[in-house]
Every structure is written in structure tokens, then in C-alpha cells.
Design a protein around this motif. Sequence first.
Motif, PDB file in Angstrom:
ATOM      1  N   MET A 205      -4.625  -0.169   0.002  1.00 23.23           N
ATOM      2  CA  MET A 205      -5.631   0.813   0.391  1.00 23.23           C
ATOM      3  C   MET A 205      -6.260   1.540  -0.797  1.00 23.23           C
TER       4      MET A 205
ATOM      5  N   SER B 156       0.953  -7.604   3.339  1.00 21.45           N
ATOM      6  CA  SER B 156       0.690  -6.298   3.945  1.00 21.45           C
ATOM      7  C   SER B 156       1.503  -6.094   5.219  1.00 21.45           C
TER       8      SER B 156
ATOM      9  N   LYS C  13       1.187  -0.031   1.137  1.00 21.59           N
ATOM     10  CA  LYS C  13       0.003   0.662   1.655  1.00 21.59           C
ATOM     11  C   LYS C  13      -0.875   1.144   0.513  1.00 21.59           C
ATOM     12  N   GLN C  14      -0.247   1.662  -0.549  1.00 25.80           N
ATOM     13  CA  GLN C  14      -0.996   2.145  -1.703  1.00 25.80           C
ATOM     14  C   GLN C  14      -1.730   0.999  -2.395  1.00 25.80           C
TER      15      GLN C  14
END
Length: 276
Positions: A260, A235, A256-257
Motif C-alpha cells: 500500500m 499479499s 500491507k505497508q
Amino acid sequence: MQVKTSKASKTTTAANSLESDNSESKTILTIRDLNAYFGDFHAVKNVNMDVDANEVVALIGPSGCGKSTYIRTLNRLHEEIDGATVSGEVVLNGENIYAGHADPVSIRTKVGMVFQKPNPFPSMTIFDNVVAGLKLAGIRKRSVLEETVERCLKQAALWDEVKDKLKEPGMSLSGGQQQRLCIARTLAVNPPVVLMDEPTSALDPISTSKIEELITELKTQVTVIIVTHNMQQASRISDRTAFFYLGELIEYDETKQIFMDPKEDRTERYISGRFG
């Protein structure tokens, strides 16, 4: 199986790839229908992936899911194992590295490799470790070698620590320094892509932090594909993340996708620590 991705994903069909040939593209690696075997064991299953230039791509997934095997197919190291085979295409800047005329040795100068454990050449000095690839290619001019050593050790954030002891053995360095020396050695032949197989797993937290900072800086010059079991590391340093499970690419998207809002339930369960 069908890999689930968002619209931002770089996993595309071969047809879409051909349609985009006439448009500007940052894609440096195109992987299509890639399979890897150890004898009859199907280790990597029908992987399709596009990798952009100057990005860091993290490969995550449980131990034994095919991550390390996969990256070894990207510079033809996998086939060096007895009984190991590969099918499919890996296209680097328009060249299929598995074409009949392709030279594996030449390919490995374009797709470098940094391994889990630092592996400086034990009988060589720090200087000679860095330029080993250049000498193998017949480059002997002292000014070229010296310039390369300084440039690559600076790129590897090691120059200030070793500039006064270049004639000392590479093995005299600490573990973290040895790993950065190996990165400098890889960079010396100017590969557009660098593969890293858990490069910090054997290092202490301070050395790990230095390697992570280095990877972030390197992406201005090269594309980095890194295998890691460290979710926080993935990350922190990657632009895109690919989740592998049982040899299959389950999901590939912006980091990020993935962390998250993953599209696949298996990805979410792995990220949240509920399996693997």
C-alpha cells in the motif's frame, strides 16, 4: 546499500539485536551481512533481516534477483553447489548455522525445504514418504511412525484423501497432492522453520488455493518463508514481505505497508508492474 524500512520493520542492526537479547523477543531467525556467491558472481549481497516465529514471510522480486539463492543459504543448501560460497551469519534460535561445529544435515531437520516441483521419493509409498526423515534418524517404532503419518498428513490437509491408500506409491497422487505430501514429509521432523521455493508455480488454481490455505494454517506451528512471483499470493498469505532486486534486499516490512505504501521507489515500481 542501506535498506529503507518503516519503524515496524524487522531489519535492525546487529547492535540493536544484542541490546534486545535480554527482552522478550519472537525472533527465530537473525540474518546478518549475508552474502552468497557462485564462484566470482555475487548473487546475494549483504542481506540483514530478522524473521519472527509463527509468521509467513514472502520474498518477491524479478526472476534472477537472488530470492531462491537466498533461501537456500538459510538451510545450507547453497553450498552443495560446486563453487558456491557463503559469508555472514544466519542465527536460528541463538545458534549460528554457519559456525564451524554446525552440522548441515542437522540444520536441515530444523529448517525444512519444499521445492518448486513436487518431489516425492518415487520408490516409496505415501506412508514411507512421510516418515523418510524419521527412519533416516533411526526411528523405527511402528506406533511412532503411524502417529506421525496421521498427524502430518492432517497438518498438510491430505489425510482424508489418502488415509485408505497409504501403501500406494507417492507418485500415484496428483500434482497438488504430491506437493502436500512433500509438505507433510517436511513437517514430520518438526522443523521450526519451513522454506518454500515457489511451491504453487506448477499447480492448478484449485491446488494452489489449498496450499495457500495450508500455509496460513501452518504458521500457528512453524515459521514459513516463501518465494513467490505471484503478487496476489504474497499479499494474501504473508505477514511480511521482502523485495529483492539484483541480489540486494531493497525493502522489508509488513505486507500491507509494502503493497500500500512502500518506502522505496524501486519497490513501488515493481509492485505496480512498471519493471521486472
